[in-house]
Write an enzyme that holds these catalytic residues in place. Structure first.
Site: not given
Length: 730
Positions: A460, A529
């Protein structure tokens, strides 16, 4: 193939021609686009003759020429190929060709500029997919150390790779976006001047232009001539389409891009060099699907492209967040295995001090207070079920509340003299270009992968790089975004070299780092997301403009979306998630036995269909009603296909009428059926069309002339509904 005369090189592949005249002092691109066929010497001479522009009033006394390295020395008033200076002088490049060599698929040009004191290498490679990849390198020759001019660094302000466009390319499409709404298309007319997009986030960002496309007015998914560009770079970028009133030589406009450099970021001393990002240019006369097909073909031909079936993945984030209780995670793992999951990924919250997002980033050791026996019990359970084990990491970021930040504050990528700027998501950036920081990360990640047999890293990157500077040898703050990007690539390469079987996902607060440079060293991207299928239909549709489905993570979330709070029919989410590298982002322990059984059927369907979905051609229909979506994947031989028909909102019209299924052979003989394993939609009508009702019962025979020619009258679905149409050969 290539054809060369004394002055002209012609590269051809997959219906594309690229023709360069090796003129003096600089070559010029005569043509990039539709295949011109096998050209004779006379044909090439005619192409050269007709590539001359008129001499205009109040203009240079000779015809303007648009060269491979355009500057004002060519009377080019648009964006130059490079800009810079050497101590305030040497600002007017005079570049000349010194060498040209070609092969079947590549032309390499060596240029020299004695004003800037730079040697330039341009490499044009036209691969079998028809994608033209342009690599650029600028180098300063070793100089006389005693000469003052030689010792002064050349401050490179920018390098832009440019190709010409014809006048009929008048409409621009690129992308913007934000968190949970990545790759939102925007289009408009290309007027005079420059359409410029710049990203200053230290990553492409959720608002990345992604793929800058210019085409004939009204181009769509299935029609229209289009030219596109992707800048393969994971840092700051600059993209442009530019039209001047006088044109670009005989051409109408230009398309180009490169890295966006900070002032003083690239200073070339004698013997130093700069390598610009590779720019991928693509042309198609079959609309946006034609562009996408070329990119997908290119990516699938890479030796590093994933070749094994893409495992059905469960990620724990929306299931447990920071609540890392072993008993709960073991139950989740057991249910995942029973559902058909093939990979379990433990998300954020497993490392030292990480009970929320304010602390712990940088301390890449297992938190013993939460995991007294380490991750071993969970890993053993995952591997014991025959599943792969994945782990979330965010190596490039650090919380100030961490042992790493306390021990090495000098490793922050932030101003020293002025003090730290604002945090984002309680994070600061770690200077991966620092040798000590990068070695620390490599050692820590290597240890985790080795100890626990980690099969997969979810990598990430959750904030923009603002004030990305680092302390130079003189103690002053120096720009660091360029070095940071290269260092992250080196870190990924080094970790993969130690663990060749390790797979890595590029996640960046969702889809903030989706580019072909990071995908040269990772195996998939997390597109967003947001798992809300209404949003995902658009995100996935446009992510597919560059990437084939197997490289895009597509997960089923909870019925009530964690990011939009919208409640959707679970079947809509399952159908949407099929068209990618599928997974689950949900708490299975909260699901009923009936819901788990539905997920099992969906998982089996994904495994059955992924050979087609991850090898076929992506197709998207041009529909007059924006509330409806039709997309699919068609086998390379056009013998089978899977389509999704979805409705996002209500429409004024009661029914869609006949809709063509793109990509099929109009002369073929086919069968069609509705796949029900992922669930059936609710209808906004009493009953569906007759063919639909029959296809619910099993295969029905329909010719290609009907499917691809006349089209099928589609059922009118309620909003937030989708169905699967499978096509097979007779």
């Amino acid at each position: 193939m290539t054809r060369t005369t004394a002055r002209t090189v012609h590269l051809r592949a997959a219906g594309v021609s690229f023709v360069v005249e090796l003129a003096d002092p600089l070559p010029r691109v005569l043509h990039w686009g539709e295949d011109l066929g096998e050209l004779t010497d006379d044909d090439l001479a005619a192409l050269s003759l007709t590539s001359g522009a008129a001499v205009l009033n109040n203009a240079p006394d000779g015809p303007r020429r648009f060269t491979v390295w355009p500057t004002q020395a060519d009377a080019w008033s648009g964006t130059p190929a490079h800009q810079g200076h050497r101590g305030g002088v040497a600002t007017t490049p005079r570049v000349r060709l010194t060498e040209a060599r070609e092969s079947a698929d590549e032309l390499v040009l060596r240029l020299a500029d004695r004003v800037s004191d730079l040697d330039i290498t341009l490499s044009y490679r036209l691969d079998r997919s028809g994608v033209l990849s342009v690599a650029t390198r600028l180098a300063r020759p070793p100089g006389d150390e005693e000469a003052a001019d030689d010792a002064t660094p050349y401050d490179l302000a920018g390098v832009t790779t440019l190709l010409p466009l014809p006048g009929r390319a008048e409409e621009v499409l690129d992308f913007t976006g934000k968190w949970c709404r990545e790759r939102s298309p925007q289009r408009g007319r290309l007027g005079f001047g420059a359409h410029v997009r710049e990203t200053r986030r230290g990553r492409p960002g959720q608002d990345s232009p992604y793929l800058l496309t210019v085409g004939v007015p009204g181009f769509g998914f299935r029609s229209g001539e289009v030219w596109g560009l992707h800048v393969a770079w994971s840092g700051d970028q600059r993209w442009l389409a530019e039209r001047l009133p006088e044109g670009a030589g005989a051409h109408g406009a230009v398309l180009g891009g490169g890295e966006l450099l900070a002032p003083g970021e690239i200073r070339l001393a004698p013997g130093a060099h700069y390598t610009a990002p590779v720019c991928h240019f693509v042309w198609s006369d079959a609309g946006l699907d034609g562009l996408a097909d070329r990119f997908h073909t290119m990516l699938r031909a890479r030796p590093s492209h994933p070749s094994s079936p893409r495992p059905l993945t469960l990620n724990t984030w929306e299931a447990v967040y920071f609540d890392h209780r072993l008993d709960r995670l073991l139950e989740l793992t057991d249910l995942a295995a029973a559902t058909g999951v093939e990979r379990v990924v433990l998300d954020d919250g497993w490392f030292s001090g990480r009970r929320d997002d304010t602390a712990g980033l940088g301390d890449w050791t297992v938190d013993e207070t939460v995991w007294p026996r380490g991750l071993g019990p969970l890993v053993e359970r995952v591997h014991g079920h025959g599943m792969q084990f994945g782990l979330w990491v965010e190596p490039e970021m650090v919380n100030l509340d961490s042992e790493l930040a306390r021990e090495h504050p000098e490793w922050l990528l932030a101003p020293y003299g002025a003090g730290l700027g604002p945090s984002a998501r309680h994070q600061y950036v770690l200077n991966v270009a620092d040798d000590g920081a990068r070695e620390y990360l490599l050692t820590a990640l290597d240890a985790l992968v080795s100890r626990y047999g980690v099969d997969y890293l979810k990598w990430d990157h959750n904030r923009d790089l603002h004030e990305a500077v680092c302390q130079g040898a003189d103690g002053a703050d120096r720009p660091g975004a360029h070095a940071q990007t290269h260092a992250v690539h080196r870190l990924l390469d080094a970790l993969r070299a130690r663990h060749p079987a390790l797979e890595i996902e590029s996640c960046s607060s969702g889809g903030g780092r989706v580019d072909l440079a990071v995908l040269a060293r990772t195996d998939r991207v997390w597109a967003s997301d947001c798992n809300d299928p209404v949003e995902r239909q658009s995100v996935q549709r446009w992510t597919g403009q560059l990437l084939p489905p197997e490289l895009v993570g597509t997960h089923v979330g909870a019925a009530r979306s964690h990011t939009t709070a919208r409640t959707n029919d679970p079947s809509f989410g399952r159908i949407t998630a099929l068209f990618g590298h599928a997974g689950i982002e949900d708490d299975l322990t909260a699901r009923t036995p009936r819901e788990l059984a539905q997920l099992r059927r969906w998982a089996e369907l994904y495994k059955e269909l992924r050979p087609l979905l991850h090898s076929g051609r992506v197709v998207r229909a041009d529909l007059p009603d924006e509330a409806t979506v039709l997309h699919g994947v068609v086998a390379a031989d056009r013998g089978s296909a899977l389509y999704c028909w979805a409705r996002l909102a209500t429409s004024p019209a009661g029914q869609s009428g006949r809709v063509r299924l793109p990509g099929l052979d109009p002369r073929g003989r086919y069968r069609a059926r509705i796949r029900t394993e992922a669930g059936l939609p609710s209808l906004h009508q009493i009953a569906g069309p007759a063919w639909f009702e029959a296809a619910l019962e099993g295969w029905i025979e329909l010719p290609g002339a009907v499917l691809a020619g006349a089209g099928l009258p589609m059922p009118t679905l309620d909003p937030g509904q989708a169905l699967l149409i499978e096509i097979g050969g007779r």
